[in-house]
Each structure stands twice: as structure tokens, then as C-alpha cells.
Design an enzyme around this catalytic site. Structure first.
Site, PDB file in Angstrom:
ATOM      1  N   ASN A  42     -37.896  11.796 -21.409  1.00  0.00           N
ATOM      2  CA  ASN A  42     -38.856  12.900 -21.503  1.00  0.00           C
ATOM      3  C   ASN A  42     -38.477  13.766 -22.716  1.00  0.00           C
ATOM      4  O   ASN A  42     -38.289  14.971 -22.626  1.00  0.00           O
ATOM      5  CB  ASN A  42     -38.877  13.716 -20.205  1.00  0.00           C
ATOM      6  CG  ASN A  42     -40.055  14.674 -20.161  1.00  0.00           C
ATOM      7  OD1 ASN A  42     -39.919  15.838 -19.828  1.00  0.00           O
ATOM      8  ND2 ASN A  42     -41.222  14.200 -20.531  1.00  0.00           N
ATOM      9  N   HIS A  58     -37.877  15.889 -25.971  1.00  0.00           N
ATOM     10  CA  HIS A  58     -38.494  17.002 -26.697  1.00  0.00           C
ATOM     11  C   HIS A  58     -37.695  17.226 -27.974  1.00  0.00           C
ATOM     12  O   HIS A  58     -36.723  16.502 -28.256  1.00  0.00           O
ATOM     13  CB  HIS A  58     -38.566  18.250 -25.817  1.00  0.00           C
ATOM     14  CG  HIS A  58     -37.256  18.652 -25.197  1.00  0.00           C
ATOM     15  ND1 HIS A  58     -36.165  19.041 -25.936  1.00  0.00           N
ATOM     16  CD2 HIS A  58     -36.848  18.688 -23.899  1.00  0.00           C
ATOM     17  CE1 HIS A  58     -35.158  19.334 -25.138  1.00  0.00           C
ATOM     18  NE2 HIS A  58     -35.535  19.112 -23.887  1.00  0.00           N
ATOM     19  N   HIS A 111     -33.836  17.148 -27.933  1.00  0.00           N
ATOM     20  CA  HIS A 111     -33.225  15.811 -27.969  1.00  0.00           C
ATOM     21  C   HIS A 111     -33.300  15.233 -29.383  1.00  0.00           C
ATOM     22  O   HIS A 111     -32.340  14.652 -29.880  1.00  0.00           O
ATOM     23  CB  HIS A 111     -33.969  14.848 -27.026  1.00  0.00           C
ATOM     24  CG  HIS A 111     -33.948  15.232 -25.585  1.00  0.00           C
ATOM     25  ND1 HIS A 111     -35.074  15.663 -24.910  1.00  0.00           N
ATOM     26  CD2 HIS A 111     -32.954  15.236 -24.667  1.00  0.00           C
ATOM     27  CE1 HIS A 111     -34.770  15.901 -23.654  1.00  0.00           C
ATOM     28  NE2 HIS A 111     -33.486  15.658 -23.471  1.00  0.00           N
ATOM     29  N   GLN A 158     -26.585  11.965 -10.124  1.00  0.00           N
ATOM     30  CA  GLN A 158     -26.389  13.384 -10.439  1.00  0.00           C
ATOM     31  C   GLN A 158     -27.471  14.287  -9.865  1.00  0.00           C
ATOM     32  O   GLN A 158     -27.485  15.488 -10.123  1.00  0.00           O
ATOM     33  CB  GLN A 158     -26.248  13.605 -11.938  1.00  0.00           C
ATOM     34  CG  GLN A 158     -27.520  13.451 -12.734  1.00  0.00           C
ATOM     35  CD  GLN A 158     -27.212  13.449 -14.226  1.00  0.00           C
ATOM     36  OE1 GLN A 158     -26.584  12.540 -14.746  1.00  0.00           O
ATOM     37  NE2 GLN A 158     -27.654  14.486 -14.917  1.00  0.00           N
ATOM     38  N   GLY A 214     -25.914  18.696 -26.485  1.00  0.00           N
ATOM     39  CA  GLY A 214     -26.478  20.011 -26.780  1.00  0.00           C
ATOM     40  C   GLY A 214     -25.691  21.130 -26.114  1.00  0.00           C
ATOM     41  O   GLY A 214     -25.235  20.989 -24.973  1.00  0.00           O
ATOM     42  N   SER A 248     -36.606  22.530 -22.655  1.00  0.00           N
ATOM     43  CA  SER A 248     -36.117  21.797 -21.489  1.00  0.00           C
ATOM     44  C   SER A 248     -37.274  20.998 -20.899  1.00  0.00           C
ATOM     45  O   SER A 248     -38.426  21.435 -20.951  1.00  0.00           O
ATOM     46  CB  SER A 248     -35.607  22.791 -20.432  1.00  0.00           C
ATOM     47  OG  SER A 248     -35.473  22.156 -19.188  1.00  0.00           O
ATOM     48  N   SER A 249     -36.938  19.856 -20.330  1.00  0.00           N
ATOM     49  CA  SER A 249     -37.963  19.055 -19.658  1.00  0.00           C
ATOM     50  C   SER A 249     -38.598  19.838 -18.510  1.00  0.00           C
ATOM     51  O   SER A 249     -39.730  19.569 -18.114  1.00  0.00           O
ATOM     52  CB  SER A 249     -37.347  17.776 -19.094  1.00  0.00           C
ATOM     53  OG  SER A 249     -36.658  17.104 -20.105  1.00  0.00           O
ATOM     54  N   ARG A 250     -37.851  20.796 -17.976  1.00  0.00           N
ATOM     55  CA  ARG A 250     -38.355  21.564 -16.821  1.00  0.00           C
ATOM     56  C   ARG A 250     -39.412  22.600 -17.211  1.00  0.00           C
ATOM     57  O   ARG A 250     -40.139  23.087 -16.339  1.00  0.00           O
ATOM     58  CB  ARG A 250     -37.216  22.301 -16.120  1.00  0.00           C
ATOM     59  CG  ARG A 250     -36.258  21.370 -15.421  1.00  0.00           C
ATOM     60  CD  ARG A 250     -35.066  22.133 -14.887  1.00  0.00           C
ATOM     61  NE  ARG A 250     -34.043  21.213 -14.435  1.00  0.00           N
ATOM     62  CZ  ARG A 250     -33.939  20.759 -13.195  1.00  0.00           C
ATOM     63  NH1 ARG A 250     -34.786  21.180 -12.285  1.00  0.00           N
ATOM     64  NH2 ARG A 250     -33.001  19.913 -12.864  1.00  0.00           N
TER      65      ARG A 250
HETATM   66  P1  AMP Z   1     -30.977  15.490 -20.766  1.00  0.00           P
HETATM   67  O1  AMP Z   1     -31.974  14.463 -21.161  1.00  0.00           O
HETATM   68  O2  AMP Z   1     -31.555  16.717 -20.170  1.00  0.00           O
HETATM   69  O3  AMP Z   1     -29.839  14.910 -19.967  1.00  0.00           O
HETATM   70  O4  AMP Z   1     -30.317  16.002 -22.135  1.00  0.00           O
HETATM   71  C1  AMP Z   1     -29.768  15.106 -23.052  1.00  0.00           C
HETATM   72  C2  AMP Z   1     -29.038  15.876 -24.118  1.00  0.00           C
HETATM   73  O5  AMP Z   1     -29.952  16.750 -24.781  1.00  0.00           O
HETATM   74  C3  AMP Z   1     -27.906  16.776 -23.583  1.00  0.00           C
HETATM   75  O6  AMP Z   1     -26.807  16.709 -24.476  1.00  0.00           O
HETATM   76  C4  AMP Z   1     -28.537  18.135 -23.575  1.00  0.00           C
HETATM   77  O7  AMP Z   1     -27.600  19.179 -23.682  1.00  0.00           O
HETATM   78  C5  AMP Z   1     -29.398  18.046 -24.819  1.00  0.00           C
HETATM   79  N1  AMP Z   1     -30.448  19.062 -24.812  1.00  0.00           N
HETATM   80  C6  AMP Z   1     -31.384  19.287 -23.846  1.00  0.00           C
HETATM   81  N2  AMP Z   1     -32.158  20.347 -24.168  1.00  0.00           N
HETATM   82  C7  AMP Z   1     -31.703  20.799 -25.370  1.00  0.00           C
HETATM   83  C8  AMP Z   1     -32.060  21.876 -26.242  1.00  0.00           C
HETATM   84  N3  AMP Z   1     -33.056  22.707 -25.953  1.00  0.00           N
HETATM   85  N4  AMP Z   1     -31.359  22.034 -27.384  1.00  0.00           N
HETATM   86  C9  AMP Z   1     -30.341  21.206 -27.690  1.00  0.00           C
HETATM   87  N5  AMP Z   1     -29.938  20.173 -26.933  1.00  0.00           N
HETATM   88  C10 AMP Z   1     -30.601  19.976 -25.773  1.00  0.00           C
END
Ligand code: AMP
Length: 278
Positions: free
Chosen positions: A29, A31, A34, A58, A149, A187-189
Site C-alpha cells: 500500500n 505511498h 515508502h 505482528q 523510516g 501513513s497507510s492508515r
Molecule cells: P510499513 O509498510 O508501514 O511497514 O512501512 C515500511 C517502511 O516505510 C518502514 O520503514 C516505515 O517506517 C516507513 N515509512 C512509513 N511511513 C513513512 C513516512 N511517512 N515517512 C518515512 N518513512 C515511512
């Protein structure tokens, strides 16, 4: 971009290329947050490997796992446009052979102390699940560099800790938080916020900025209390808003140097996190 679904094929492909591996693990997902990590990986020498895997281990709530947005075709397109070399896209059976994690996988990576506070308090088991999948992905991909991130600050500290504890030869890189124009951390949320709550959501980051602007210890408590009160009046349910040590994540008293201001709130039924490193 090569799309690979099995560990065997991944190992063959990466071994034969003989290049340095820069790795970005995600749950999809995708954005711009990522994609900024992927772009950073692209700026390094070597090949860029991205994984997309929604890790059942998780999620403490099954409905949260089921509701997690899966947008694989759009994600692939975005990664191709970024110039990603390899997308690793394993199924649950490939990662947890034979079925569900609980029955057939006994090894859990637990970074107990760092996982106990903040996010760990409201999401039991979340960080053990996260640490376990990241170790497994590191074993599969064997990266030279892995990029994460700052948005998930506690997650990053936990990863740094197990990399050190397990003597993994991997450089962990932290990248800044990517924000929407109005300051809301991507954020995906965020897409779960209705239009009313989406409009007020940036207040969280605004309050973090107000607290940290020219901060010194004597004014911290008063600013923190004012921010919490303001957020509550606006309809945020503040789970935590606290200064913590940048490495140990223990609450800090008497100083602001080497700290991070951590926040988690619920807004319109959606949980949001953010932070500012001082
Ligand atoms: P996730 O897909 O939510 O597990 O996130 C994958 C990676 O993307 C993780 O290292 C997160 O910290 C990073 N990430 C998610 N949102 C952001 C953001 N707004 N800015 C920077 N990195 C992000």
C-alpha cells in the site's frame, strides 16, 4: 523489475548478480514515504530490493490484519517507476512454511526491554512479530544496507538493537518522515480518516512542533500538558505524548538533549503516531 515469490529464486537471483544489496522492507500500500526510502536506496551503489509482505505475526487483532489495504498492482507500478530492481513478494506459506505462524513456527525474536513501552503497551506482541519478520527477511535477502523510516521510531531502535545483538553485518539507515503538505505524517492508515478528521489530523504535528520549538527542560511539562489538553479538546484521544531517550526509549527527566518526542493518538477510530527528534 523482477518480481520474485520464493526464497529459493530470490537467493539464486541475488547471488548471481554479485552486487551490493540495498533493501527496503514494507507491507505494501505504498505511498510517497515508502517511495522516498526506495529513492534513497536507488541513490546507493548496488541493486535495490523491496519486499512487500503483510506479516500476520505482528497484528494482534485479526480484523486489523484483514482490513490492511492490499494494492499490489498499483504498488508494482510505483516501484517500476522508481527503478526498483527486485520486488520480493512472498506468500504467507513461503515465509511461515506449512501454515499459520502460531502452530509451526516456534522461533520468536524478542527485544524485550525496548519493546515493552509506548507502542508495545497498546499493541501486545506487535514488536515480537515485527522483529521476527525483519530477521527472517534479512536472512532471506542478506542485504548490505537496510533502510527504514523515522516515522516508526521505536521499531527502528528495536531493529538497530537486534542487528547489534545478533552481530548482523547490515548497515541500518534511518530516513526522515515524509509528510503531506499540511504536515500530517504519511501513513497507510490516513485513508481511513473521514474528511472531518482528516482535516484536523495535522494538529498533532503542529502540537509536536509547538512543544519542541526552542525547548528546554523547565518549560517542557507545561507545554506538554497544554498540548495534550488542546488535542483532547479537538477530539484526539492521546495515548502517549512523552520525551524519551533516543536510544533506550526510557522516559527522560531533567534534560532535552538526545531525546525524541513520541506521540500516539486515536482520532476518529484511527490510530496515528508521529515524533520529532530533538
Ligand atoms: P510499513 O509498510 O508501514 O511497514 O512501512 C515500511 C517502511 O516505510 C518502514 O520503514 C516505515 O517506517 C516507513 N515509512 C512509513 N511511513 C513513512 C513516512 N511517512 N515517512 C518515512 N518513512 C515511512
Amino acid at each position: 523489475m523482477e518480481v520474485i515469490e520464493t526464497i529459493k529464486e530470490l537467493r539464486q537471483t541475488l547471488k548471481s548478480s554479485q552486487q551490493r544489496i540495498n533493501f527496503v522492507p514494507t507491507m505494501g500500500n505504498l505511498h510517497q514515504g515508502h517511495l522516498d526510502l526506495v529513492n534513497y536506496a536507488k541513490s546507493l551503489e548496488g541493486q535495490t530490493v523491496v519486499s512487500i509482505f503483510v506479516n500476520p505475526l505482528q497484528f494482534d487483532q485479526k480484523n486489523d490484519l484483514d482490513a490492511y489495504p492490499r494494492t499490489i498492482e498499483e504498488d508494482k507500478q510505483k516501484l517500476i517507476e522508481c527503478g526498483c530492481d527486485v520486488l520480493f513478494l512472498p506468500g504467507v506459506d513461503e515465509v511461515y512454511p506449512g501454515g499459520t505462524a502460531e502452530r509451526l513456527s516456534q522461533t520468536i525474536v524478542s527485544v524485550a526491554k525496548l519493546s515493552s513501552r509506548w507502542e508495545g503497551e497498546s499493541r501486545p506482541g506487535h514488536f515480537d512479530g515485527m522483529a521476527t519478520i525483519v530477521v527472517k527477511l534479512f536472512q532471506m535477502v542478506q542485504p548490505d544496507v537496510a533502510i527504514f523510516g523515522q516515522k516508526d521510531y521505536q521499531q527502528l531502535q528495536i531493529i538497530r538493537q537486534f542487528v547489534k545483538d545478533l552481530c548482523m553485518p547490515i548497515e541500518i539507515v534511518q530516513q526522515p518522515i515524509t509528510r503531506e503538505r499540511d504536515g500530517l505524517a504519511m501513513s497507510s492508515r490516513n485513508s481511513r480518516l473521514n474528511s472531518y478528521f482528516r482535516e484536523i489530523a495535522p494538529i498533532l504535528y503542529q502540537q509536536l512542533q509547538i512543544i519542541t520549538e526552542g525547548l528546554d527542560w523547565p518549560i517542557y511539562n507545561q507545554r506538554r500538558q497544554q498540548a495534550e489538553q488542546f488535542l483532547t479538546e479537538k477530539g484526539f484521544n492521546v495515548e502517549y505524548l512523552a520525551l524519551a531517550d533516543q536510544q533506550s526509549l526510557e522516559p527522560v527527566i531533567g534534560r532535552v538533549e538526545n531525546t525524541v518526542l513520541l506521540a500516539a493518538v486515536k482520532l476518529g477510530g484511527v490510530r496515528l503516531i508521529d515524533n520529532i527528534v530533538l
